[in-house]
Write an enzyme that holds these catalytic residues in place. Structure first.
Site, short mmCIF file in Angstrom:
data_model
loop_
_atom_site.label_atom_id
_atom_site.label_comp_id
_atom_site.label_asym_id
_atom_site.label_seq_id
_atom_site.Cartn_x
_atom_site.Cartn_y
_atom_site.Cartn_z
N ASP A 215 31.89 -23.25 11.10
CA ASP A 215 32.10 -22.44 9.90
C ASP A 215 33.59 -22.31 9.64
OD1 ASP A 215 33.11 -19.69 11.17
OD2 ASP A 215 31.49 -20.48 12.41
N ASP A 217 35.14 -19.30 9.44
CA ASP A 217 35.49 -17.92 9.74
C ASP A 217 35.44 -17.13 8.42
OD1 ASP A 217 36.00 -16.15 11.88
OD2 ASP A 217 38.11 -16.05 11.37
#
Length: 277
Positions: A215, A217
């Site tokens: 991802d 973040d």
């Protein structure tokens, strides 16, 4: 030296199930520092003995700050491991490190607290003295290069270097924290690299880790907050890459005829210990 290698594999989030390995034997062990996260699973892959250990337990029952890192590393060392290859799920702090990419870690920033980070604390059955361990380089460069070679051969999207900012967890970062970690020069954020890499070096093991980006973040403008579902979905989609990279790296380490670097790790560890009068 002619050392016969034995590789410890620490499976991170999403890599709790070692079903890719055949002819497994489970061994329940204990250490002076308590019990490791799960049983040790021993076997052989293409002629190389290995020991698999799930960092969080096979049911993912231990959060990052509750993992008994000392017991995990001590157990692998006592099982005869010469190397540890680890996987870790990470969030990205830079645009170019995309979800699904692999990153061969080369440094870290430790933002954890309260985690025992040395074996040298007078624990009964543990080592004696005080260990002032140098952490440059943080990871074993020979094992890192083997991972890089393996990733190139598979044509995986990957990055040869990466600094992981290790947060305490189990929560994810705030946006302000994520922006701060970027300013510090971090490429990735995770919750488990420290103290694991420190402890492995403190017992003289070769340690390398491959991070799987799951991802972004939460630092990007208008980026949704990271979620467990997103992390696990991305890891599941790309898990085969991490597994294959570990297996290929083991074969490259086996083929490496110059194993003097293993003795260098042992000497570095021994030279870092100050004994009391």
């Amino acid at each position: 030296m002619g050392v016969k290698i034995k590789v410890g594999i620490i499976g991170g989030s999403g890599f709790e199930d070692p079903s890719i390995f055949k002819d497994q034997v489970e061994k329940e062990v204990t250490t002076p520092f308590g019990k490791p996260s799960d049983v040790l699973i021993e076997g052989v892959t293409n002629g190389v003995p290995f020991v698999f250990l799930s960092r969080h337990g096979r049911k993912h029952q231990f959060q990052p700050s509750d993992v008994n890192y000392r017991a995990n590393i001590w157990a692998l060392k006592k099982a005869g491991c010469t190397h540890i290859l680890a996987t870790t799920a990470t969030g990205s702090l830079v645009e170019d490190y995309k979800p699904g990419d692999l990153v061969i870690l080369d440094d870290f920033i430790d933002r954890t607290w309260g985690r025992p980070c040395t074996f040298y604390d007078n624990t009964r059955g543990g080592p004696f003295g005080v260990c002032h361990l140098p952490m440059k380089p943080a990871f074993c460069e020979r094992a890192r290069q083997a991972m890089i070679t393996a990733a190139k051969a598979r044509d995986y999207p990957f990055h040869e270097t990466g600094t992981a900012v290790v947060i305490q967890g189990p929560r994810f970062s705030t946006r302000a924290e994520s922006l701060m970690h970027r300013q510090w020069g971090g490429h990735l954020v995770n919750m488990t690299t420290a103290p694991e890499v420190v402890l492995a070096k403190e017992v003289g093991l070769s340690y390398a880790a491959v991070a799987l980006v799951t991802d972004y973040d939460c630092w990007r403008q208008d980026e949704k907050s990271v979620s467990v579902g997103e992390v696990m979905a991305t890891f599941a989609k790309n898990m085969d890459k991490a597994r294959t990279l570990i297996l290929d790296t083991i074969q490259l380490l086996k083929a490496d005829k110059d194993d003097s670097y293993l003795e260098e790790h042992v000497l570095t560890q021994a030279g870092s210990v100050m004994y009391k009068e």
